[in-house]
Design a protein around this motif. Structure first.
Motif, mmCIF file in Angstrom:
data_model
loop_
_atom_site.group_PDB
_atom_site.id
_atom_site.type_symbol
_atom_site.label_atom_id
_atom_site.label_comp_id
_atom_site.label_asym_id
_atom_site.label_seq_id
_atom_site.Cartn_x
_atom_site.Cartn_y
_atom_site.Cartn_z
ATOM 1 N N PHE A 1 0.831 -1.212 0.000
ATOM 2 C CA PHE A 1 0.000 0.000 0.000
ATOM 3 C C PHE A 1 0.861 1.255 0.000
ATOM 4 O O PHE A 1 0.542 2.241 -0.668
ATOM 5 N N SER A 2 1.982 1.220 0.718
ATOM 6 C CA SER A 2 2.860 2.398 0.785
ATOM 7 C C SER A 2 3.430 2.754 -0.592
ATOM 8 O O SER A 2 3.821 3.888 -0.829
ATOM 9 N N LYS A 3 3.463 1.779 -1.490
ATOM 10 C CA LYS A 3 3.991 2.024 -2.838
ATOM 11 C C LYS A 3 2.896 2.431 -3.832
ATOM 12 O O LYS A 3 3.102 3.302 -4.654
ATOM 13 N N VAL A 4 1.717 1.770 -3.765
ATOM 14 C CA VAL A 4 0.691 2.006 -4.791
ATOM 15 C C VAL A 4 -0.410 2.962 -4.329
ATOM 16 O O VAL A 4 -1.125 3.519 -5.164
ATOM 17 N N MET A 5 -0.549 3.154 -3.020
ATOM 18 C CA MET A 5 -1.514 4.094 -2.439
ATOM 19 C C MET A 5 -2.950 3.868 -2.940
ATOM 20 O O MET A 5 -3.691 4.810 -3.182
ATOM 21 N N ASP A 6 -3.332 2.615 -3.130
ATOM 22 C CA ASP A 6 -4.680 2.291 -3.596
ATOM 23 C C ASP A 6 -5.059 0.929 -3.020
ATOM 24 O O ASP A 6 -4.344 -0.050 -3.234
ATOM 25 N N ARG A 7 -6.187 0.878 -2.298
ATOM 26 C CA ARG A 7 -6.556 -0.363 -1.590
ATOM 27 C C ARG A 7 -6.851 -1.526 -2.541
ATOM 28 O O ARG A 7 -6.446 -2.649 -2.292
ATOM 29 N N ASP A 8 -7.572 -1.259 -3.646
ATOM 30 C CA ASP A 8 -7.919 -2.341 -4.575
ATOM 31 C C ASP A 8 -6.674 -2.926 -5.235
ATOM 32 O O ASP A 8 -6.520 -4.147 -5.339
ATOM 33 N N ILE A 9 -5.779 -2.042 -5.676
ATOM 34 C CA ILE A 9 -4.536 -2.514 -6.311
ATOM 35 C C ILE A 9 -3.696 -3.265 -5.287
ATOM 36 O O ILE A 9 -3.117 -4.313 -5.584
ATOM 37 N N THR A 10 -3.661 -2.738 -4.057
ATOM 38 C CA THR A 10 -2.906 -3.406 -2.983
ATOM 39 C C THR A 10 -3.433 -4.820 -2.780
ATOM 40 O O THR A 10 -2.662 -5.768 -2.687
ATOM 41 N N GLU A 11 -4.747 -4.952 -2.721
ATOM 42 C CA GLU A 11 -5.382 -6.265 -2.515
ATOM 43 C C GLU A 11 -4.991 -7.220 -3.643
ATOM 44 O O GLU A 11 -4.624 -8.373 -3.398
ATOM 45 N N ASP A 12 -5.053 -6.731 -4.887
ATOM 46 C CA ASP A 12 -4.696 -7.568 -6.047
ATOM 47 C C ASP A 12 -3.238 -8.017 -5.971
ATOM 48 O O ASP A 12 -2.930 -9.201 -6.173
ATOM 49 N N ILE A 13 -2.344 -7.074 -5.690
ATOM 50 C CA ILE A 13 -0.910 -7.410 -5.643
ATOM 51 C C ILE A 13 -0.634 -8.346 -4.467
ATOM 52 O O ILE A 13 0.161 -9.278 -4.593
ATOM 53 N N PHE A 14 -1.312 -8.122 -3.339
ATOM 54 C CA PHE A 14 -1.136 -8.999 -2.180
ATOM 55 C C PHE A 14 -1.523 -10.439 -2.557
ATOM 56 O O PHE A 14 -0.792 -11.389 -2.274
ATOM 57 N N GLN A 15 -2.690 -10.591 -3.210
ATOM 58 C CA GLN A 15 -3.135 -11.929 -3.611
ATOM 59 C C GLN A 15 -2.171 -12.547 -4.626
ATOM 60 O O GLN A 15 -1.829 -13.730 -4.516
ATOM 61 N N ASP A 16 -1.733 -11.746 -5.596
ATOM 62 C CA ASP A 16 -0.773 -12.238 -6.597
ATOM 63 C C ASP A 16 0.527 -12.686 -5.932
ATOM 64 O O ASP A 16 1.143 -13.675 -6.348
ATOM 65 N N THR A 17 0.936 -11.945 -4.900
ATOM 66 C CA THR A 17 2.166 -12.292 -4.173
ATOM 67 C C THR A 17 2.047 -13.697 -3.601
ATOM 68 O O THR A 17 2.940 -14.536 -3.787
ATOM 69 N N PHE A 18 0.930 -13.979 -2.923
ATOM 70 C CA PHE A 18 0.793 -15.293 -2.300
ATOM 71 C C PHE A 18 0.493 -16.404 -3.291
ATOM 72 O O PHE A 18 0.851 -17.558 -3.061
ATOM 73 N N HIS B 1 3.495 -3.836 -11.826
ATOM 74 C CA HIS B 1 2.248 -3.052 -11.912
ATOM 75 C C HIS B 1 2.532 -1.685 -12.538
ATOM 76 O O HIS B 1 1.829 -1.260 -13.452
ATOM 77 N N PHE B 2 3.567 -0.993 -12.043
ATOM 78 C CA PHE B 2 3.879 0.335 -12.568
ATOM 79 C C PHE B 2 4.363 0.261 -14.015
ATOM 80 O O PHE B 2 4.044 1.122 -14.828
ATOM 81 N N ARG B 3 5.114 -0.777 -14.334
ATOM 82 C CA ARG B 3 5.583 -0.926 -15.718
ATOM 83 C C ARG B 3 4.407 -1.137 -16.666
ATOM 84 O O ARG B 3 4.363 -0.567 -17.746
ATOM 85 N N ARG B 4 3.481 -2.006 -16.250
ATOM 86 C CA ARG B 4 2.300 -2.289 -17.080
ATOM 87 C C ARG B 4 1.511 -1.013 -17.336
ATOM 88 O O ARG B 4 0.978 -0.805 -18.409
ATOM 89 N N ASN B 5 1.416 -0.183 -16.323
ATOM 90 C CA ASN B 5 0.637 1.044 -16.439
ATOM 91 C C ASN B 5 1.484 2.226 -16.870
ATOM 92 O O ASN B 5 0.998 3.356 -16.901
ATOM 93 N N LYS B 6 2.755 1.980 -17.177
ATOM 94 C CA LYS B 6 3.694 3.022 -17.613
ATOM 95 C C LYS B 6 3.668 4.205 -16.654
ATOM 96 O O LYS B 6 3.674 5.354 -17.066
ATOM 97 N N ARG B 7 3.577 3.912 -15.384
ATOM 98 C CA ARG B 7 3.465 4.990 -14.399
ATOM 99 C C ARG B 7 4.405 4.760 -13.235
ATOM 100 O O ARG B 7 3.973 4.538 -12.110
ATOM 101 N N MET B 8 5.673 4.798 -13.476
ATOM 102 C CA MET B 8 6.602 4.687 -12.356
ATOM 103 C C MET B 8 6.448 5.943 -11.507
ATOM 104 O O MET B 8 6.380 7.036 -12.047
ATOM 105 N N PRO B 9 6.380 5.792 -10.171
ATOM 106 C CA PRO B 9 6.232 6.992 -9.341
ATOM 107 C C PRO B 9 7.546 7.763 -9.288
ATOM 108 O O PRO B 9 8.330 7.632 -8.372
#
Length: 194
Positions: A39-56, A89-97
């Motif tokens: 969450f500290s990196k993407v600042m979005d709960r839905d994206i965080t949830e998706d990445i968390f699930q993908d991680t596991f 995620h950031f690469r896919r969206n071409k949005r590196m912070p």
């Protein structure tokens, strides 16, 4: 023996040996830390949830293939997977912070080839944490503009509309935010390099 007191490595071994409860305890044990990190990196709960699930999902697949060999270092290994998925995620969206002001002062620069060492990751993560603390020291109006510009990638027109000020005021606040960040960094002798 109470499963909650079992070491990570033993739980990994139990899961590999067929005890599904091992992975459940590991997920529960480390969920908050990993979730907060993402969450500290993407600042979005839905994206965080998706990445968390993908991680596991990735963790489970790796364990089932028998490719896990980080004996006793389960959490750093999972954090590395989460970190790489955030980068993907950031690469896919071409949005590196990433943000650069006119004087080339980088606030964030997390462009990565995904092959960095654990120390590099830890230093980068610590650096981001330090910058977040510095941002918190800014006056509210400057902090607000900085967060909207960097994390939410809003245009200055969107920021102006959202904060009910002129574009010039939004630009000015951003400029002062960067100047003040530089002062705070210099005052505290903080070195933002890796």
């Amino acid at each position: 023996m109470e499963m909650k007191n079992v070491q990570d490595a033993a739980l990994v071994r139990q899961y590999i040996d067929g005890n599904e409860r091992g992975i459940e305890i590991l997920i529960t044990r480390h969920k908050q830390r990993i979730y907060s990190f993402i969450f500290s990196k993407v600042m979005d709960r839905d994206i965080t949830e998706d990445i968390f699930q993908d991680t596991f999902i990735k963790v489970i697949r790796t364990l089932k293939k028998g490719k896990y060999n980080e004996e006793g270092k389960f959490l750093p290994w999972v954090m590395r997977i989460a970190h790489n998925l955030v980068i993907d995620h950031f690469r896919r969206n071409k949005r590196m912070p990433k943000f650069q002001s006119r004087n080339d002062f980088d606030i964030f620069d997390v462009i990565s080839d995904g092959e960095e060492s654990m120390e590099y990751e830890m230093i980068t993560s610590q650096m981001h944490e330090d910058v977040r603390k510095l941002v918190d020291e800014l006056p509210t109006d400057q902090k607000e503009v900085l967060i909207m510009r960097i994390f939410k990638e809003m245009s200055f027109k969107e920021i102006a509309d959202s904060t009910d000020v002129s574009i010039n005021t939004a630009l000015g606040r951003m400029r002062y935010a960067l100047i003040n960040l530089r002062k705070i960094i210099d005052k505290n002798n903080i070195i933002l390099t890796r």
